[in-house]
Motif scaffolding. Sequence first.
Motif, PDB file in Angstrom:
ATOM      1  N   GLU A   1      19.169  26.036   3.454  1.00 49.37           N
ATOM      2  CA  GLU A   1      19.734  25.685   1.932  1.00 49.37           C
ATOM      3  C   GLU A   1      19.201  24.195   1.930  1.00 49.37           C
ATOM      4  N   MET A   2      19.342  23.410   2.868  1.00 46.97           N
ATOM      5  CA  MET A   2      18.965  21.979   2.981  1.00 46.97           C
ATOM      6  C   MET A   2      17.321  21.878   2.459  1.00 46.97           C
ATOM      7  N   LEU A   3      16.775  22.953   3.310  1.00 46.73           N
ATOM      8  CA  LEU A   3      15.195  22.894   2.888  1.00 46.73           C
ATOM      9  C   LEU A   3      14.966  23.302   1.406  1.00 46.73           C
ATOM     10  N   ILE A   4      15.608  24.355   0.844  1.00 45.83           N
ATOM     11  CA  ILE A   4      15.467  24.781  -0.480  1.00 45.83           C
ATOM     12  C   ILE A   4      15.740  23.697  -1.411  1.00 45.83           C
ATOM     13  N   ALA A   5      16.776  22.958  -0.971  1.00 48.86           N
ATOM     14  CA  ALA A   5      17.331  21.748  -1.774  1.00 48.86           C
ATOM     15  C   ALA A   5      16.140  20.784  -2.180  1.00 48.86           C
ATOM     16  N   TRP A   6      15.734  20.223  -0.881  1.00 49.25           N
ATOM     17  CA  TRP A   6      14.460  19.529  -0.957  1.00 49.25           C
ATOM     18  C   TRP A   6      13.361  19.856  -1.855  1.00 49.25           C
ATOM     19  N   ALA A   7      12.840  21.180  -1.594  1.00 48.57           N
ATOM     20  CA  ALA A   7      11.869  21.774  -2.282  1.00 48.57           C
ATOM     21  C   ALA A   7      12.189  21.636  -4.132  1.00 48.57           C
ATOM     22  N   GLN A   8      13.567  22.108  -4.288  1.00 50.88           N
ATOM     23  CA  GLN A   8      13.960  21.861  -5.574  1.00 50.88           C
ATOM     24  C   GLN A   8      13.759  20.604  -6.245  1.00 50.88           C
ATOM     25  N   ARG A   9      14.406  19.632  -5.532  1.00 52.08           N
ATOM     26  CA  ARG A   9      14.041  18.368  -5.687  1.00 52.08           C
ATOM     27  C   ARG A   9      12.862  17.649  -6.297  1.00 52.08           C
ATOM     28  N   LEU A  10      11.911  18.146  -5.420  1.00 53.51           N
ATOM     29  CA  LEU A  10      10.540  17.934  -5.572  1.00 53.51           C
ATOM     30  C   LEU A  10       9.962  18.168  -6.782  1.00 53.51           C
ATOM     31  N   LYS A  11      10.444  19.246  -7.306  1.00 56.40           N
ATOM     32  CA  LYS A  11      10.061  20.132  -8.438  1.00 56.40           C
ATOM     33  C   LYS A  11       9.893  19.074  -9.860  1.00 56.40           C
ATOM     34  N   THR A  12      11.089  18.178  -9.713  1.00 53.63           N
ATOM     35  CA  THR A  12      11.257  17.516 -11.107  1.00 53.63           C
ATOM     36  C   THR A  12      11.250  15.832 -10.611  1.00 53.63           C
ATOM     37  N   LEU A  13      10.589  15.518  -9.367  1.00 51.07           N
ATOM     38  CA  LEU A  13      10.693  14.136  -8.854  1.00 51.07           C
ATOM     39  C   LEU A  13      10.453  13.310  -9.766  1.00 51.07           C
TER      40      LEU A  13
END
Lengths: 228, 228
Positions: free
Chosen positions: B201-213
């Motif tokens: 979940e932590m890895l997915i959250a990082w990937a998600q954040r990067l999408k709208t960074l």
Amino acid sequence: GRKVLIVYAHQEPKSFNGSLKSIAVEELRKQGCGVTVSDLYAMQFEPRATRSDIVGCLHNSEEFNYGVEMWEAYKRGGLSSDLIEEQKKVREADLLIFQFPLYWFSMPAIMKGWMDRVLVQGFAHEFPNCYDSGLLKNKLALFSFTTGGSKEMYAKGGINGDIRYLLWPIQHGIMHFCGVRLLAPHICYAPEYVSEEERQEMLIAWAQRLKTLWKEEPIDCSPEWYFK
Amino acid sequence: GRKVLIVYAHQEPKSFNGSLKSIAVEELRKQGCGVTVSDLYAMQFEPRATRSDIVGCLHNSEEFNYGVEMWEAYKRGGLSSDLIEEQKKVREADLLIFQFPLYWFSMPAIMKGWMDRVLVQGFAHEFPNCYDSGLLKNKLALFSFTTGGSKEMYAKGGINGDIRYLLWPIQHGIMHFCGVRLLAPHICYAPEYVSEEERQEMLIAWAQRLKTLWKEEPIDCSPEWYFK
């Protein structure tokens, strides 16, 4: 006689930091203390936390975890010889003095590497033995450093913020975590930008402080001291 | 396309930090960004600030002053090649991501050495060009790191104090000083002590954040953000 370890990080013996270190050696020996100096640049001390810090086989060679490997290596006496040597100095010391020029609101990397590699789990801390019950309790530490910025820049409303803000990670986060109590830091502000006379006064003030150092009470290393 | 430099400090490619780094590379490239990684341990990056950082004669060989020598060497193009290379990467980058495990309330020594040696006066700052007018203004930085302690330990009343306390020296004291604006830090608490599911979940959250960074606003890097 009490024992003192001075961990010193400056490239130049003739520097102001070099003078502060020499004064401490001289004054403390005059008091009958046993003084050892770890002169990190002269030792070419290794700051990088790597596989080379562990002698022999790894606990888990599939996936290298530095913290776990160092803990295991410490327990079986398998740390590299430079670390065993530094830990021996720490074990024997009643007081640790860290002498350095402030680099980027912290200690130079060579000294940070000393913290990273020497203060191993099992030696310096071992949950729940941290903070007041850290494994290095009954020892004292003192951070003695020089800055580039002036005292005004490091005041509460100053551009760099209160100098105590940057002491939190190094005093509380490292030393207090290991159970070490902290004497007040000794800060020489901007020695490069003051007169020769003022530099001399700073050196005299350090020698004076050392004369009554053993009578000092440790600071109260709580958030209030840093952020009040 | 925007350019990103990831300065990465972990010994093990299979580590959680290694995964966070790889996810950033992948996601940002997918967006069309140019991504460069400085993999410090793989590069055996030198953390020690020494005479070897200067090619040719010293400005003052009588008394070695690292800051002055680096400033002079920068101006005449006399820094060591590893530093010229890192400065080139920084110059080209719109965003710097620092990916590391927290060591002693700060970055590992190998990364502190990157700061000490790369962010030279004349290149990153030059009084009075510091803080909002630092020489690296118009760039962004993001500290992405893992901790050993839990979120509760790093809460305001927690045993380690508010995590923001330890961000002051690295975000304000280093990046802000050079004029770099800060995106909110990305913190993964205690990945070693949570379930495999939570790590995912932590890895997915990082990937998600990067999408709208690139839509994020920088933080207000003032004492209030850290110590309010």
